[in-house]
Write a protein that holds these residues in place. Structure first.
Motif, PDB file in Angstrom:
ATOM      1  N   ALA A 269      58.199 -10.067   5.839  1.00  0.00           N
ATOM      2  CA  ALA A 269      57.261 -10.432   4.771  1.00  0.00           C
ATOM      3  C   ALA A 269      56.060  -9.494   4.746  1.00  0.00           C
ATOM      4  O   ALA A 269      55.652  -9.007   3.694  1.00  0.00           O
TER       5      ALA A 269
ATOM      6  N   ARG B 218      57.062  -5.905   3.631  1.00  0.00           N
ATOM      7  CA  ARG B 218      57.312  -5.803   2.186  1.00  0.00           C
ATOM      8  C   ARG B 218      56.006  -5.796   1.402  1.00  0.00           C
ATOM      9  O   ARG B 218      55.840  -5.029   0.457  1.00  0.00           O
ATOM     10  N   GLU B 219      55.078  -6.643   1.797  1.00  0.00           N
ATOM     11  CA  GLU B 219      53.814  -6.767   1.058  1.00  0.00           C
ATOM     12  C   GLU B 219      52.806  -5.681   1.433  1.00  0.00           C
ATOM     13  O   GLU B 219      51.843  -5.447   0.705  1.00  0.00           O
ATOM     14  N   ARG B 220      53.029  -5.049   2.596  1.00  0.00           N
ATOM     15  CA  ARG B 220      52.064  -4.076   3.127  1.00  0.00           C
ATOM     16  C   ARG B 220      50.684  -4.717   3.285  1.00  0.00           C
ATOM     17  O   ARG B 220      49.652  -4.077   3.127  1.00  0.00           O
ATOM     18  N   SER B 221      50.675  -6.018   3.602  1.00  0.00           N
ATOM     19  CA  SER B 221      49.411  -6.739   3.734  1.00  0.00           C
ATOM     20  C   SER B 221      49.661  -8.068   4.429  1.00  0.00           C
ATOM     21  O   SER B 221      50.546  -8.827   4.021  1.00  0.00           O
TER      22      SER B 221
ATOM     23  N   ALA C 251      48.317 -10.831   1.818  1.00  0.00           N
ATOM     24  CA  ALA C 251      49.212 -11.107   0.690  1.00  0.00           C
ATOM     25  C   ALA C 251      50.468 -11.844   1.153  1.00  0.00           C
ATOM     26  O   ALA C 251      50.930 -12.780   0.493  1.00  0.00           O
ATOM     27  N   ALA C 252      51.015 -11.432   2.303  1.00  0.00           N
ATOM     28  CA  ALA C 252      52.205 -12.110   2.823  1.00  0.00           C
ATOM     29  C   ALA C 252      51.887 -13.550   3.200  1.00  0.00           C
ATOM     30  O   ALA C 252      52.684 -14.464   2.937  1.00  0.00           O
TER      31      ALA C 252
ATOM     32  N   LYS D  35      51.647 -15.774   0.028  1.00  0.00           N
ATOM     33  CA  LYS D  35      52.930 -16.111  -0.568  1.00  0.00           C
ATOM     34  C   LYS D  35      53.714 -17.102   0.286  1.00  0.00           C
ATOM     35  O   LYS D  35      54.471 -17.913  -0.233  1.00  0.00           O
ATOM     36  N   ARG D  36      53.506 -17.038   1.597  1.00  0.00           N
ATOM     37  CA  ARG D  36      54.258 -17.929   2.483  1.00  0.00           C
ATOM     38  C   ARG D  36      53.533 -19.242   2.753  1.00  0.00           C
ATOM     39  O   ARG D  36      54.097 -20.145   3.355  1.00  0.00           O
TER      40      ARG D  36
ATOM     41  N   THR E 240      52.986 -18.569  -9.370  1.00  0.00           N
ATOM     42  CA  THR E 240      51.995 -17.508  -9.418  1.00  0.00           C
ATOM     43  C   THR E 240      51.868 -17.047 -10.867  1.00  0.00           C
ATOM     44  O   THR E 240      52.857 -16.645 -11.475  1.00  0.00           O
TER      45      THR E 240
ATOM     46  N   ALA F 198      59.215  -9.010  -4.931  1.00  0.00           N
ATOM     47  CA  ALA F 198      57.944  -9.677  -4.635  1.00  0.00           C
ATOM     48  C   ALA F 198      58.142 -11.039  -3.978  1.00  0.00           C
ATOM     49  O   ALA F 198      57.165 -11.730  -3.696  1.00  0.00           O
ATOM     50  N   GLY F 199      59.384 -11.441  -3.742  1.00  0.00           N
ATOM     51  CA  GLY F 199      59.641 -12.677  -3.010  1.00  0.00           C
ATOM     52  C   GLY F 199      59.758 -13.916  -3.882  1.00  0.00           C
ATOM     53  O   GLY F 199      59.744 -15.036  -3.354  1.00  0.00           O
TER      54      GLY F 199
END
Length: 302
Positions: free
Chosen positions: A14, A17-20, A23-24, A27-28, A128, A139-140
């Protein structure tokens, strides 16, 4: 290495993929610190750095990229296997993650969400709202909602919400009393206008159609924003002319705080679509939502 926790591998995937981390985590629905701790455990077990972290960025190392490339298909297979088991339950369970435009979040989903969740009590919904186009799978998200011209051609798309919507132009009576009533889209070039800008920074021209001709103009803006509530408030205050979805303006048109103008140039277009990837094993919550929408469509047939 066989004792690597699956949850830590999923957390790494996660974040990579998000590079953050932030942000990950958003989303989780977890804390960034919990993801950071999962990464620390995983790197300690493997004795290799998987992510390069700075105060401004998170990027996978070469080892991290190699792991991510092998990990994503495997995690997808596991998710698919769990979804197959989920389909054998009396009712589907899990989280449905949708990416939708702001107008859909405000004006269309509220009338649908309650009925869907009452019919599927073991499903939860994450929405979102953003107006830019995103790769929903990367983007999941399980699915997206967009208008026809923004739906990728390799996706499955089914209608959701009204099948026809309109873009209208409006202003306050006080503004029109001071500045006059425009009778043609080109007249707007002499007026103060309230324009919408997407979060990406893109601001589109105003498109008008009267059934025979189409006109696109870029009117002068006294207010530019990516917040529809602010834009509508500015129009009610008499600062300028607004053009947006009719649904956003409906209560203010009913109350008389705003009135429509350029009615022969109202733009009519098809309503939004739920779109998702074609794949054999659809997540159970998404399958339930698709079946729910199709059942509602059948119930409206004469």
């Amino acid at each position: 290495m066989n004792d690597l926790p699956l949850a830590d591998l999923d957390a790494f995937s996660a974040v990579a993929r998000e590079r953050s981390f932030r942000a990950a985590a958003k989303k989780r629905g977890v804390s960034a610190s919990s993801l950071s701790e999962a990464l620390r455990r995983l790197e300690a077990k493997l004795d290799v750095r998987l992510l390069n972290r700075t105060t401004r960025s998170v990027t996978p190392t070469e080892a991290g990229m190699r792991l991510l490339e092998r990990l994503q298909p495997a995690l997808g297979e596991i998710a698919g296997a769990l979804d197959q088991v989920n389909e054998l339950r009396d009712s589907p369970a899990g989280t449905l993650k949708l990416n939708v435009p702001s107008v859909v979040a405000c004006e269309i989903l509220p009338s649908i969400v309650g009925r869907f969740l009452r019919a599927n009590p073991a499903v939860s919904l994450e929405v979102t709202a953003e107006d830019g186009f995103v790769d929903v799978l990367a983007a999941g998200f399980d699915a997206g909602i967009r208008y026809e011209e923004r739906v990728e051609r390799d996706m499955i798309a089914i209608p959701i919400g009204p099948r026809q919507q309109r873009y209208v132009t409006a202003a306050s009576p006080a503004y029109l009393a001071r500045h006059g009533v425009p009778h043609h889209p080109h007249d707007l070039l002499e007026h103060a206008c309230i324009r919408h800008r997407f979060a990406s920074g893109v601001g589109l021209g105003w498109e008008f159609g009267d059934g025979e001709a189409a006109i696109t103009i870029t009117p002068p803006a006294i207010v530019t924003a990516n917040a529809v509530d602010l834009e509508i408030a500015a129009a009610i205050e008499g600062l300028g002319i607004i053009r947006t979805f009719e649904e956003f303006l409906a209560p203010h048109l009913t109350s008389g705080r705003l009135v429509t103008i350029l009615d022969p140039w109202v733009t009519t277009f098809s309503g939004p679509f739920l779109y998702y990837a074609s794949r054999r094993h659809m997540p159970a919550p998404l399958r339930a939502f698709v079946d729910f929408l199709k059942a509602e469509q059948r119930s409206r047939l004469p």
